[in-house]
Design a protein around this motif. Structure first.
Motif, PDB file in Angstrom:
ATOM      1  N   MET A   1       0.846  -1.166   0.000  1.00 40.37           N
ATOM      2  CA  MET A   1       0.000   0.000   0.000  1.00 40.37           C
ATOM      3  C   MET A   1       0.897   1.237   0.000  1.00 40.37           C
ATOM      4  O   MET A   1       1.905   1.276   0.690  1.00 40.37           O
ATOM      5  N   SER A   2       0.496   2.231  -0.745  1.00 37.12           N
ATOM      6  CA  SER A   2       1.224   3.486  -0.810  1.00 37.12           C
ATOM      7  C   SER A   2       0.224   4.618  -0.636  1.00 37.12           C
ATOM      8  O   SER A   2      -0.757   4.702  -1.355  1.00 37.12           O
ATOM      9  N   ASP A   3       0.477   5.479   0.340  1.00 37.87           N
ATOM     10  CA  ASP A   3      -0.452   6.588   0.552  1.00 37.87           C
ATOM     11  C   ASP A   3       0.293   7.796   1.108  1.00 37.87           C
ATOM     12  O   ASP A   3       1.410   7.707   1.587  1.00 37.87           O
ATOM     13  N   LYS A   4      -0.353   8.954   1.016  1.00 41.37           N
ATOM     14  CA  LYS A   4       0.195  10.183   1.559  1.00 41.37           C
ATOM     15  C   LYS A   4      -0.971  11.051   2.006  1.00 41.37           C
ATOM     16  O   LYS A   4      -1.947  11.228   1.273  1.00 41.37           O
ATOM     17  N   VAL A   5      -0.862  11.594   3.215  1.00 40.66           N
ATOM     18  CA  VAL A   5      -1.901  12.459   3.757  1.00 40.66           C
ATOM     19  C   VAL A   5      -1.235  13.718   4.290  1.00 40.66           C
ATOM     20  O   VAL A   5      -0.245  13.645   5.009  1.00 40.66           O
ATOM     21  N   ASN A   6      -1.769  14.868   3.922  1.00 44.40           N
ATOM     22  CA  ASN A   6      -1.335  16.136   4.498  1.00 44.40           C
ATOM     23  C   ASN A   6      -2.405  16.622   5.445  1.00 44.40           C
ATOM     24  O   ASN A   6      -3.598  16.533   5.139  1.00 44.40           O
ATOM     25  N   PHE A   7      -1.964  17.154   6.571  1.00 44.82           N
ATOM     26  CA  PHE A   7      -2.877  17.680   7.574  1.00 44.82           C
ATOM     27  C   PHE A   7      -2.491  19.129   7.820  1.00 44.82           C
ATOM     28  O   PHE A   7      -1.341  19.420   8.146  1.00 44.82           O
ATOM     29  N   ILE A   8      -3.434  20.036   7.622  1.00 48.37           N
ATOM     30  CA  ILE A   8      -3.194  21.462   7.823  1.00 48.37           C
ATOM     31  C   ILE A   8      -4.085  21.919   8.976  1.00 48.37           C
ATOM     32  O   ILE A   8      -5.298  21.721   8.953  1.00 48.37           O
ATOM     33  N   SER A   9      -3.477  22.544   9.961  1.00 50.55           N
ATOM     34  CA  SER A   9      -4.197  22.948  11.159  1.00 50.55           C
ATOM     35  C   SER A   9      -3.717  24.331  11.596  1.00 50.55           C
ATOM     36  O   SER A   9      -2.565  24.694  11.339  1.00 50.55           O
ATOM     37  N   PRO A  10      -4.561  25.112  12.273  1.00 46.93           N
ATOM     38  CA  PRO A  10      -4.137  26.435  12.757  1.00 46.93           C
ATOM     39  C   PRO A  10      -2.917  26.382  13.687  1.00 46.93           C
ATOM     40  O   PRO A  10      -2.236  27.391  13.857  1.00 46.93           O
ATOM     41  N   GLU A  11      -2.627  25.239  14.258  1.00 43.76           N
ATOM     42  CA  GLU A  11      -1.465  25.121  15.134  1.00 43.76           C
ATOM     43  C   GLU A  11      -0.149  25.112  14.361  1.00 43.76           C
ATOM     44  O   GLU A  11       0.908  25.350  14.932  1.00 43.76           O
ATOM     45  N   HIS A  12      -0.182  24.818  13.065  1.00 41.83           N
ATOM     46  CA  HIS A  12       1.044  24.784  12.251  1.00 41.83           C
ATOM     47  C   HIS A  12       1.521  26.207  11.965  1.00 41.83           C
ATOM     48  O   HIS A  12       0.714  27.098  11.704  1.00 41.83           O
ATOM     49  N   ALA A  13       2.815  26.385  11.966  1.00 41.32           N
ATOM     50  CA  ALA A  13       3.397  27.715  11.761  1.00 41.32           C
ATOM     51  C   ALA A  13       3.058  28.294  10.389  1.00 41.32           C
ATOM     52  O   ALA A  13       2.801  29.485  10.260  1.00 41.32           O
ATOM     53  N   ASP A  14       3.060  27.464   9.352  1.00 42.12           N
ATOM     54  CA  ASP A  14       2.802  27.952   7.997  1.00 42.12           C
ATOM     55  C   ASP A  14       1.373  27.662   7.525  1.00 42.12           C
ATOM     56  O   ASP A  14       1.118  27.531   6.340  1.00 42.12           O
ATOM     57  N   CYS A  15       0.464  27.610   8.459  1.00 47.30           N
ATOM     58  CA  CYS A  15      -0.931  27.264   8.156  1.00 47.30           C
ATOM     59  C   CYS A  15      -1.559  28.234   7.148  1.00 47.30           C
ATOM     60  O   CYS A  15      -2.218  27.806   6.209  1.00 47.30           O
ATOM     61  N   ASP A  16      -1.350  29.535   7.335  1.00 44.38           N
ATOM     62  CA  ASP A  16      -1.975  30.524   6.445  1.00 44.38           C
ATOM     63  C   ASP A  16      -1.546  30.324   4.996  1.00 44.38           C
ATOM     64  O   ASP A  16      -2.382  30.371   4.088  1.00 44.38           O
ATOM     65  N   GLU A  17      -0.261  30.063   4.784  1.00 36.61           N
ATOM     66  CA  GLU A  17       0.238  29.858   3.427  1.00 36.61           C
ATOM     67  C   GLU A  17      -0.310  28.561   2.836  1.00 36.61           C
ATOM     68  O   GLU A  17      -0.667  28.507   1.656  1.00 36.61           O
ATOM     69  N   GLU A  18      -0.375  27.513   3.637  1.00 36.42           N
ATOM     70  CA  GLU A  18      -0.876  26.228   3.153  1.00 36.42           C
ATOM     71  C   GLU A  18      -2.364  26.298   2.822  1.00 36.42           C
ATOM     72  O   GLU A  18      -2.807  25.747   1.817  1.00 36.42           O
ATOM     73  N   VAL A  19      -3.136  26.972   3.669  1.00 34.65           N
ATOM     74  CA  VAL A  19      -4.574  27.132   3.396  1.00 34.65           C
ATOM     75  C   VAL A  19      -4.770  27.961   2.130  1.00 34.65           C
ATOM     76  O   VAL A  19      -5.590  27.621   1.279  1.00 34.65           O
TER      77      VAL A  19
END
Length: 90
Positions: A1-19
């Motif tokens: 199995m091969s998978d990748k998940v990204n999780f973006i949360s307000p707690e992350h330092a670069d959250c604004d850029e990722e959102v």
């Protein structure tokens, strides 16, 4: 199995850029007018989608855009990039 998940949360330092990148990549930055929706529906229908499915898609896209606009400062996103399950023998 091969998978990748990204999780973006307000707690992350670069959250604004990722959102912001997520919103731009998925075209959630502006509410689509009825004229813009008609063009999208026609494009999907030209590629084999039924009208009701294309209209449903457009309506859901607008609802997501509205939700993101109201909740951008506390938005948490999970993005699954791909999942491949393979089996067999060589």
């Amino acid at each position: 199995m091969s998978d990748k998940v990204n999780f973006i949360s307000p707690e992350h330092a670069d959250c604004d850029e990722e959102v912001a990148a997520f919103i731009e990549a998925h075209e959630f930055c502006e509410y689509k007018t009825s004229e813009q929706q008609a063009l999208v529906v026609e494009r999907f229908m030209n590629h084999g989608m039924e009208r009701k499915d294309a209209e449903y898609y457009c309506n859901k896209q607008n609802k997501i855009t509205e939700f993101i606009g109201r909740n951008q400062e506390m938005l948490t996103l999970t993005k699954i990039y791909g999942l491949l399950i393979s089996y067999g023998s060589k």
